[in-house]
Scaffold this active site. Structure first.
Site, short mmCIF file in Angstrom:
data_model
loop_
_atom_site.label_atom_id
_atom_site.label_comp_id
_atom_site.label_asym_id
_atom_site.label_seq_id
_atom_site.Cartn_x
_atom_site.Cartn_y
_atom_site.Cartn_z
CG HIS A 1 4.21 7.03 2.11
ND1 HIS A 1 5.44 7.30 2.86
CD2 HIS A 1 3.95 8.19 1.52
CE1 HIS A 1 5.85 8.50 2.53
NE2 HIS A 1 4.79 9.23 2.02
N PRO B 1 14.99 5.88 4.24
CG PRO B 1 14.87 7.32 6.21
CD PRO B 1 14.88 7.27 4.65
CG ASN B 2 14.75 2.94 9.35
OD1 ASN B 2 15.78 2.47 9.67
ND2 ASN B 2 14.35 4.16 9.62
NE ARG C 1 10.67 0.30 9.36
CZ ARG C 1 10.42 1.47 8.64
NH1 ARG C 1 10.56 1.26 7.25
NH2 ARG C 1 10.01 2.47 9.16
CB ALA D 1 11.07 8.73 8.71
NE ARG E 1 1.98 3.48 10.46
CZ ARG E 1 3.44 3.57 10.28
NH1 ARG E 1 3.72 3.67 9.01
NH2 ARG E 1 4.19 3.21 11.20
CG ASN F 1 8.56 4.35 0.65
OD1 ASN F 1 8.56 5.42 1.69
ND2 ASN F 1 8.05 3.31 0.97
CD GLU G 1 4.90 11.67 -0.40
OE1 GLU G 1 4.79 12.73 -0.86
OE2 GLU G 1 5.06 11.31 0.64
CE1 TYR H 1 5.79 1.12 7.04
CE2 TYR H 1 7.28 0.15 9.08
CZ TYR H 1 6.47 1.46 8.15
OH TYR H 1 6.60 2.36 8.93
C1 DQA Z 1 6.63 4.54 5.04
C2 DQA Z 1 5.84 5.56 6.06
C3 DQA Z 1 6.86 6.28 6.88
O1 DQA Z 1 5.92 7.16 7.73
C4 DQA Z 1 7.89 5.58 7.65
O2 DQA Z 1 8.60 6.49 8.37
C5 DQA Z 1 8.34 4.64 6.83
C6 DQA Z 1 7.71 3.83 5.62
C7 DQA Z 1 5.81 3.70 4.39
O3 DQA Z 1 6.04 2.98 3.37
O4 DQA Z 1 4.69 3.31 4.56
O5 DQA Z 1 9.63 4.44 6.91
O6 DQA Z 1 7.24 5.37 4.22
#
Ligand code: DQA
Length: 144
Positions: free
Chosen positions: A100, A10-11, A18, A77, A107, A74, A98, A23
């Site tokens: 990020h 998501p996102n 964003r 959240a 964080r 990735n 995994e 990011y």
């Molecule tokens: C993320 C880190 C997560 O905590 C966050 O919710 C994201 C992006 C990252 O790529 O740094 O949506 O996965």
């Protein structure tokens, strides 16, 4: 040619606009282009996807278990919350990495825990878009 699934939660469709201070300024399409070049150089094709929906990500993990050589995910959240993603990863028999963009350990405390980390081969975080490329290289090593 073997295929890597690169899954985004998501996102991540909002990358570029964003929170660029966290990011970076690259869009998800920019990252996809980088991933394709990296993977093809290592002899893989790429199936690159993004969803804001947990169940869709579960379905794609199952699909990857049947058709892919490995998965870089990735989880956004959902990585911090999703037992369903943990279980889906444990249910498949291809290597999963995994990743990020940000260093989740530097964080907010709620980001320090990954629900999927115990189910994956390894975790890469904190290198921006480079995290994706490192995950692809890790998969190359795991797949052999
Ligand atoms: C993320 C880190 C997560 O905590 C966050 O919710 C994201 C992006 C990252 O790529 O740094 O949506 O996965």
């Amino acid at each position: 040619m073997a295929t890597l699934f690169i899954l985004n939660g998501p996102n991540l469709n909002a990358l570029g606009k964003r929170e660029p201070g966290i990011y970076g300024g690259q869009t998800l399409a920019d990252i996809e282009t980088l991933c394709r070049a990296e993977a093809e150089g290592l002899g893989f094709s790429v199936d690159f996807r993004q969803s804001n929906h947990e169940g869709v990500l579960v379905d794609w993990l199952h699909e990857a278990g049947d058709t892919a050589a490995g998965v870089a995910i990735n989880p956004g959240a959902y990585g911090h919350t999703s037992i369903a993603l943990h279980d889906a990863i444990r249910a498949i028999h291809v290597p999963v990495v995994e990743l990020h963009l940000s260093n989740i350990h530097a964080r907010e405390e709620f980001r320090h825990r990954s629900m999927i980390a115990p189910a994956v081969k390894g975790v890469i975080c904190g290198f921006g878009a480079q995290s994706y490329l490192l995950a692809i290289r890790a998969l190359r090593g795991l797949i052999g």
